[in-house]
Scaffold this motif. Structure first.
Motif, PDB file in Angstrom:
ATOM      1  N   MET A   1     -10.177  -0.222  15.910  1.00 44.62           N
ATOM      2  CA  MET A   1      -9.013   0.358  15.050  1.00 44.62           C
ATOM      3  C   MET A   1      -9.494  -0.485  12.956  1.00 44.62           C
ATOM      4  O   MET A   1      -9.717  -1.983  13.031  1.00 44.62           O
ATOM      5  CB  MET A   1      -8.018   0.001  15.797  1.00 44.62           C
ATOM      6  N   LEU A   2      -8.653   0.335  12.254  1.00 43.93           N
ATOM      7  CA  LEU A   2      -8.835   0.364  10.851  1.00 43.93           C
ATOM      8  C   LEU A   2      -7.960  -0.902  10.447  1.00 43.93           C
ATOM      9  O   LEU A   2      -6.597  -0.899  11.895  1.00 43.93           O
ATOM     10  CB  LEU A   2      -8.135   1.638   9.976  1.00 43.93           C
ATOM     11  N   GLY A   3      -8.023  -1.768   9.537  1.00 46.82           N
ATOM     12  CA  GLY A   3      -6.948  -2.586   9.100  1.00 46.82           C
ATOM     13  C   GLY A   3      -6.443  -1.446   7.566  1.00 46.82           C
ATOM     14  O   GLY A   3      -7.878  -1.026   6.437  1.00 46.82           O
ATOM     15  N   LEU A   4      -5.680  -1.640   7.241  1.00 47.83           N
ATOM     16  CA  LEU A   4      -4.982  -1.108   5.993  1.00 47.83           C
ATOM     17  C   LEU A   4      -4.762  -2.051   4.857  1.00 47.83           C
ATOM     18  O   LEU A   4      -4.234  -3.417   5.261  1.00 47.83           O
ATOM     19  CB  LEU A   4      -4.190   0.100   5.778  1.00 47.83           C
ATOM     20  N   TYR A   5      -4.999  -2.131   3.519  1.00 49.53           N
ATOM     21  CA  TYR A   5      -5.468  -3.026   2.492  1.00 49.53           C
ATOM     22  C   TYR A   5      -4.264  -2.409   1.496  1.00 49.53           C
ATOM     23  O   TYR A   5      -4.952  -1.660   1.349  1.00 49.53           O
ATOM     24  CB  TYR A   5      -6.062  -4.203   2.544  1.00 49.53           C
ATOM     25  N   ILE A   6      -3.492  -3.170   1.010  1.00 44.92           N
ATOM     26  CA  ILE A   6      -2.656  -2.751  -0.173  1.00 44.92           C
ATOM     27  C   ILE A   6      -2.797  -4.006  -1.490  1.00 44.92           C
ATOM     28  O   ILE A   6      -2.100  -4.712  -0.931  1.00 44.92           O
ATOM     29  CB  ILE A   6      -1.166  -2.195   0.180  1.00 44.92           C
ATOM     30  N   HIS A   7      -3.439  -3.477  -2.338  1.00 43.05           N
ATOM     31  CA  HIS A   7      -3.321  -4.063  -3.445  1.00 43.05           C
ATOM     32  C   HIS A   7      -1.899  -4.244  -4.486  1.00 43.05           C
ATOM     33  O   HIS A   7      -1.597  -2.932  -5.193  1.00 43.05           O
ATOM     34  CB  HIS A   7      -4.410  -4.459  -4.034  1.00 43.05           C
ATOM     35  N   ILE A   8      -1.725  -5.411  -4.452  1.00 41.75           N
ATOM     36  CA  ILE A   8      -0.066  -5.423  -5.477  1.00 41.75           C
ATOM     37  C   ILE A   8      -0.524  -6.235  -7.049  1.00 41.75           C
ATOM     38  O   ILE A   8      -0.852  -7.491  -6.649  1.00 41.75           O
ATOM     39  CB  ILE A   8       0.971  -5.613  -5.191  1.00 41.75           C
ATOM     40  N   ASN A  56      -2.693  12.398  11.777  1.00 42.63           N
ATOM     41  CA  ASN A  56      -4.060  11.815  13.448  1.00 42.63           C
ATOM     42  C   ASN A  56      -4.989  11.513  12.220  1.00 42.63           C
ATOM     43  O   ASN A  56      -5.671  11.762  13.131  1.00 42.63           O
ATOM     44  CB  ASN A  56      -4.419  13.982  13.865  1.00 42.63           C
ATOM     45  N   GLY A  57      -4.936  10.912  11.614  1.00 47.52           N
ATOM     46  CA  GLY A  57      -5.861   9.847  10.942  1.00 47.52           C
ATOM     47  C   GLY A  57      -6.315   8.849  12.584  1.00 47.52           C
ATOM     48  O   GLY A  57      -5.680   9.102  12.821  1.00 47.52           O
ATOM     49  N   ILE A  82       4.672   2.263   3.604  1.00 47.32           N
ATOM     50  CA  ILE A  82       4.229   2.384   4.631  1.00 47.32           C
ATOM     51  C   ILE A  82       4.469   3.468   5.305  1.00 47.32           C
ATOM     52  O   ILE A  82       3.650   3.945   6.101  1.00 47.32           O
ATOM     53  CB  ILE A  82       5.854   1.188   5.459  1.00 47.32           C
ATOM     54  N   ASP A  83       6.042   3.929   4.713  1.00 49.50           N
ATOM     55  CA  ASP A  83       5.828   5.428   5.420  1.00 49.50           C
ATOM     56  C   ASP A  83       5.133   6.084   4.632  1.00 49.50           C
ATOM     57  O   ASP A  83       4.241   7.342   5.962  1.00 49.50           O
ATOM     58  CB  ASP A  83       6.847   5.778   4.978  1.00 49.50           C
ATOM     59  N   CYS A  84       4.559   5.575   4.132  1.00 48.86           N
ATOM     60  CA  CYS A  84       2.894   7.071   3.819  1.00 48.86           C
ATOM     61  C   CYS A  84       1.867   6.551   4.105  1.00 48.86           C
ATOM     62  O   CYS A  84       1.106   7.356   4.840  1.00 48.86           O
ATOM     63  CB  CYS A  84       2.858   7.222   2.404  1.00 48.86           C
ATOM     64  N   CYS A  85       1.387   5.783   4.964  1.00 44.93           N
ATOM     65  CA  CYS A  85       0.273   4.921   5.718  1.00 44.93           C
ATOM     66  C   CYS A  85       0.760   5.654   7.048  1.00 44.93           C
ATOM     67  O   CYS A  85      -0.527   6.398   7.231  1.00 44.93           O
ATOM     68  CB  CYS A  85       0.147   3.151   5.437  1.00 44.93           C
ATOM     69  N   ARG A  86       1.490   5.705   7.564  1.00 45.61           N
ATOM     70  CA  ARG A  86       2.465   6.212   8.820  1.00 45.61           C
ATOM     71  C   ARG A  86       2.003   7.616   8.678  1.00 45.61           C
ATOM     72  O   ARG A  86       1.451   8.061   9.683  1.00 45.61           O
ATOM     73  CB  ARG A  86       3.999   5.496   9.306  1.00 45.61           C
ATOM     74  N   SER A  87       2.465   8.500   7.837  1.00 47.06           N
ATOM     75  CA  SER A  87       2.114   9.899   7.509  1.00 47.06           C
ATOM     76  C   SER A  87       1.307  10.465   7.544  1.00 47.06           C
ATOM     77  O   SER A  87       0.180  11.378   8.142  1.00 47.06           O
ATOM     78  CB  SER A  87       3.048  10.190   7.096  1.00 47.06           C
ATOM     79  N   ALA A  91      -0.616   5.216  12.754  1.00 48.21           N
ATOM     80  CA  ALA A  91      -0.084   3.536  12.632  1.00 48.21           C
ATOM     81  C   ALA A  91      -0.215   2.806  15.074  1.00 48.21           C
ATOM     82  O   ALA A  91       0.814   3.296  15.738  1.00 48.21           O
ATOM     83  CB  ALA A  91       1.274   2.896  12.683  1.00 48.21           C
ATOM     84  N   ALA A  92      -0.747   1.964  15.134  1.00 49.38           N
ATOM     85  CA  ALA A  92      -0.510   1.288  16.559  1.00 49.38           C
ATOM     86  C   ALA A  92       1.003   0.518  16.508  1.00 49.38           C
ATOM     87  O   ALA A  92       1.816   0.766  16.090  1.00 49.38           O
ATOM     88  CB  ALA A  92      -1.205   0.322  16.567  1.00 49.38           C
TER      89      ALA A  92
END
Ligand code: SF4
Length: 382
Positions: A1-8, A56-57, A82-87, A91-92
């Motif tokens: 499973m992938l990890g998603l990293y968001i840099h701020i 369906n990613g 987060i909603d955008c990631c889910r779309s 997301a597990a």
């Protein structure tokens, strides 16, 4: 499973030792950056050859907001990301969603907002529980604010809290370091990361140390700081699972484990790194250039390259050795077709004889003494 990293990449002030990809907070720039981030996620790295996943990613089981200071975002901005990631990704159901936070940027209300956005793990950059050490590091919070921030996270119902501490600080000695370790234990976080301060040649802290006559403890004392802290943390019920990380049982950082277990992750935002499908890339570092590229629908990724099997194997060994459980040599052989012990035995055996490395049947792992010399051992693999 992938990890998603968001840099701020925004901070309220720049700490005198910092070498991360960050800049001073600017509300207008931040608003444009959040829009760019959402657009990049929506396009899902198609700059690097991937298509939009349409919900369906690939399955992602971690989202990690790192920085910079991600807690400078507004809760509704975190929610939109987060909603955008889910779309785009699947997301597990029990995905780990971490927000790095500086103690001075949070309140009970803001943490509750982050929780409502989906954040279920918060990682506070505490660094020290001694105010004079925090001042030397030019941090904006004091020890009391750090304690309050943890209390606010608990009040908000977060049951997965991590604290970062830094050791080998200017003027810090074994006793003062252990005060911070004890103070952290008292707050009973689920996870702790202990980092060694590295003073870079061009860090303002280096000049300040010279001007003020602040010194670092001798190397042997630094080793003692590390070893004693680990013993104290174990006595308090924490398990070390990686060179710099301990946790309560079952509370390891699921996201960071991907970096150490030959996993895959996709990073969004300026300077973010990704590794997926044997391809590695890094986004452009500059915040404004990143926003401009997204706006022009140009690739954000630079340094895109396909890893050779040899590089992947080197990385798997190098990072796997950071874990207490070490490297599963059988799994490595099945994946890469290389019997590492046979191949590198001559180079590895001196470390085994010296008590730095253990070769159990099927595994190779560092002893705690070996963790102090990890880079020398790892150099065998790269
Ligand atoms: S808060 Fe963290 S990222 Fe920001 S300047 Fe300080 S050390 Fe660097």
């Amino acid at each position: 499973m992938l990890g998603l990293y968001i840099h701020i990449p925004f901070c309220s002030a720049i700490c005198n030792y910092c070498n991360f990809n960050r800049g001073l907070f600017d509300a207008g720039l931040k608003a444009r950056y959040v829009e760019a981030l959402i657009e990049e996620i929506r396009r899902s790295g198609d700059s690097c050859g991937y298509s939009v996943f349409d919900g369906n990613g690939p399955l992602a089981d971690t989202i990690y907001f790192g920085g910079g200071t991600p807690s400078l975002l507004e809760p509704n901005e975190v929610a939109r990301i987060i909603d955008c990631c889910r779309s785009v990704f699947t997301a597990a159901a029990d995905a780990e969603m971490t927000l790095e936070a500086n103690p001075e940027t949070v309140t009970s209300e803001r943490i509750a907002g982050f929780r409502d956005a989906g954040i279920n793990r918060i990682s506070f950059g505490v660094q020290s529980f001694r105010d004079e050490e925090l001042r030397r590091l030019s941090r904006l919070h004091d020890a009391e604010r750090a304690r309050q921030a943890v209390a606010e996270a608990r009040t908000a119902g977060l049951t997965n809290v991590s604290l970062d501490l830094m050791m080998w600080l200017p003027q810090q000695r074994l006793e003062s370091w252990l005060e911070s370790v004890d103070a952290a234990i008292e707050l009973s976080p689920e996870h702790l990361s202990l980092y060694l301060l590295e003073v870079y040649p061009n860090a303002p802290l280096k000049d300040e140390m010279a001007r003020a006559g602040w010194s670092l403890a001798p190397d042997d004392d630094a080793a003692e700081m590390y070893l004693t802290a680990m013993e104290r943390l174990e006595a308090a019920g924490y398990e070390q699972y990686e060179i710099s990380n301990v946790s309560r049982p079952g509370r390891q950082s699921r996201h960071n484990l991907k970096y150490w277990t030959d996993g895959e992750w996709v990073g969004f935002g300026c300077g973010a790194h990704s590794t997926r499908g044997h391809v590695r890339w890094k986004n452009v570092s500059s915040t404004t250039e990143y926003i401009d590229r997204v706006g022009r629908q140009e690739p954000t990724g630079t340094e895109v390259r396909r890893l050779t099997d040899r590089e992947r194997l080197g990385d798997a060994l190098f990072t796997g050795l950071r874990l207490n459980e070490g490297i599963d040599l059988g799994a490595i052989e099945r994946r890469y077709g290389v019997d590492v012990w046979q191949r590198d035995r001559a180079d590895l055996e001196p470390f085994v004889s010296a008590g730095y490395l253990v070769h159990d049947p099927g595994r190779l792992r560092l002893t705690r003494a070996g963790m102090l010399l990890a880079h020398e051992v790892m150099a065998v693999f790269v």
